[in-house]
Design a protein around this motif. Sequence first.
Motif, mmCIF file in Angstrom:
data_model
loop_
_atom_site.group_PDB
_atom_site.id
_atom_site.type_symbol
_atom_site.label_atom_id
_atom_site.label_comp_id
_atom_site.label_asym_id
_atom_site.label_seq_id
_atom_site.Cartn_x
_atom_site.Cartn_y
_atom_site.Cartn_z
ATOM 1 N N PHE A 304 0.918 -1.348 -0.243
ATOM 2 C CA PHE A 304 -0.112 -0.051 0.092
ATOM 3 C C PHE A 304 0.991 1.377 0.023
ATOM 4 O O PHE A 304 1.957 1.300 0.205
ATOM 5 N N GLY A 333 -2.532 -3.158 1.914
ATOM 6 C CA GLY A 333 -3.213 -2.181 3.093
ATOM 7 C C GLY A 333 -3.803 -0.940 2.704
ATOM 8 O O GLY A 333 -4.295 -0.952 1.626
ATOM 9 N N THR A 334 -3.951 -0.026 3.496
ATOM 10 C CA THR A 334 -4.844 1.168 3.463
ATOM 11 C C THR A 334 -3.975 2.331 2.859
ATOM 12 O O THR A 334 -2.861 2.600 3.282
ATOM 13 N N ASN A 358 -13.466 -0.974 -1.902
ATOM 14 C CA ASN A 358 -13.655 -0.542 -0.529
ATOM 15 C C ASN A 358 -12.983 0.801 -0.513
ATOM 16 O O ASN A 358 -11.704 0.929 -0.458
ATOM 17 N N GLU A 369 -8.836 1.023 0.537
ATOM 18 C CA GLU A 369 -8.520 -0.339 1.137
ATOM 19 C C GLU A 369 -8.047 -1.302 0.225
ATOM 20 O O GLU A 369 -8.753 -1.601 -0.730
ATOM 21 N N ASN A 371 -6.306 -5.248 -0.581
ATOM 22 C CA ASN A 371 -6.881 -6.679 -0.267
ATOM 23 C C ASN A 371 -8.386 -6.714 -0.903
ATOM 24 O O ASN A 371 -9.126 -7.601 -0.184
ATOM 25 N N SER A 372 -8.825 -5.838 -1.709
ATOM 26 C CA SER A 372 -10.337 -5.927 -2.101
ATOM 27 C C SER A 372 -10.692 -7.154 -2.892
ATOM 28 O O SER A 372 -9.618 -7.437 -3.771
#
Length: 430
Positions: A304, A333-334, A358, A369, A371-372
């Motif tokens: 990320f 990650g974010t 997300n 976000e 890992n969608s």
Amino acid sequence: MNYKKFASMRGALMSKIYINGGKTLKGEITAHGAKNSVLPILAATLLCGGISVIHNCPRISDVDVSLKILNHLGCRCTQENNTICIDASNIINNDIPDNLMREMRSSVVFLGAIAGRTGSAKISSPGGCELGPRPIDLHLMALNKLGFNIFEDHGYIYCDKTKRPNNPVINLNFPSVGATENCMLAAALIPGKTIIHNAAREPEIVDLANFLNSAGASICGAGLDTIIIYGKEKLYPSEHTVIPDRIAVSTYMAAAVATGGELTVNSVNPNDLLAVLNVFEQAGANLTLYSDRISIKSPKKMKFIPTIKTQVYPGFPTDAGPPIIAMLLKSSGTSVFIENIFQNRFKYVDELKRLGANIKTYGNLAVIEGNSKLTGAAVECTDLRGGAALVVAALASEGETEIGKINHILRGYENIEDYLLSIGANIVRK
Ligand code: UD1
């Protein structure tokens, strides 16, 4: 309008892109010419009279609209593959019809060229667009300083030359790309010296200056924040090759990384892409740079990116934001994305959510976000680069995505389905 023309327009509007996602993209492509270079350069051919020849013009609908404008103005244009010849010997009109202004907001870049060539111009006000309000106050201020009287009436903007300016100095309070281009175009045929302070520095500005200089103009400092234009009584027809499209290149690289693949892009200038390449590197991709070629290999797991902020060049380009945001949906990650150039650039996010993205937006900030789990759905483009984001996300989704309103995508990507097919995508346009 004849029926055949209507049917083909309707066909373009109705066609959709279908992507069966989840395939790893791998291979080699060659970058097409830059949309944001070819449009001002086509406008600039007006200033040259005679027949100019422009190579590496992308086959995109914004170029088609530019040719319609040039034809309306009296130019004779011919197109063969990616080369366009424009005979600007006889100019018979000085306006841009409302329907063409509406088809392409960047038609505003013709204002400086028409006014420079004929001494007056009339265009309908470009108004807002899908990215939010896009005022042209800086364009008009610059033309006013160059000796043009500007007035607005019933949605039209009139621009008339009233005096010969005395070495004007133009201070832009924001380095607007379009205002810098309009100013360069209008000033190129005003004998004397014009200075632009706080000019845009994008590679497309340098490309326009190079074309104008090849036509006999004398422009120094393009690519820096002060540009000096020594205007001439006359310019001459010229021949020029448009630079590669750094945003299309960024999009295809984002698509490759989003699918865990690898890509080599030929005919590209890596120096024009440094801020975007930095983001790919932060995401863990492996980059190999050559003088006119870039190879990118996806990481095992994409990282990320804590913060990406759009900025004027040489910062991270706003137009590369949507495809990169789509790519980050597959990161670990974010990520946070801050849009500093346009007020309303996240309309496409709602469409990405249909695929399972997300993403939350707060004004000009988006939280993505990783890992969608993305799965195919029916979506619609809201704008050109938002459409590119949908393509990237669809390629990284499981199952079939149907993308509608692709007229937005066709404005700026040449044969996008062929490019993606050639590197292993399962994509069809019908
Ligand atoms: C060009 C590009 C576009 C890109 C943008 C920013 C073309 C055809 N389009 O658009 O793809 O996203 O640069 O890199 O080259 N502004 C004003 N007043 C003005 C002019 C602009 O307030 O008179 C504001 C705009 O609303 C926007 C910002 O300045 O918020 C940037 O606009 P600008 O650099 O002018 O972009 P464009 O030339 O329209």
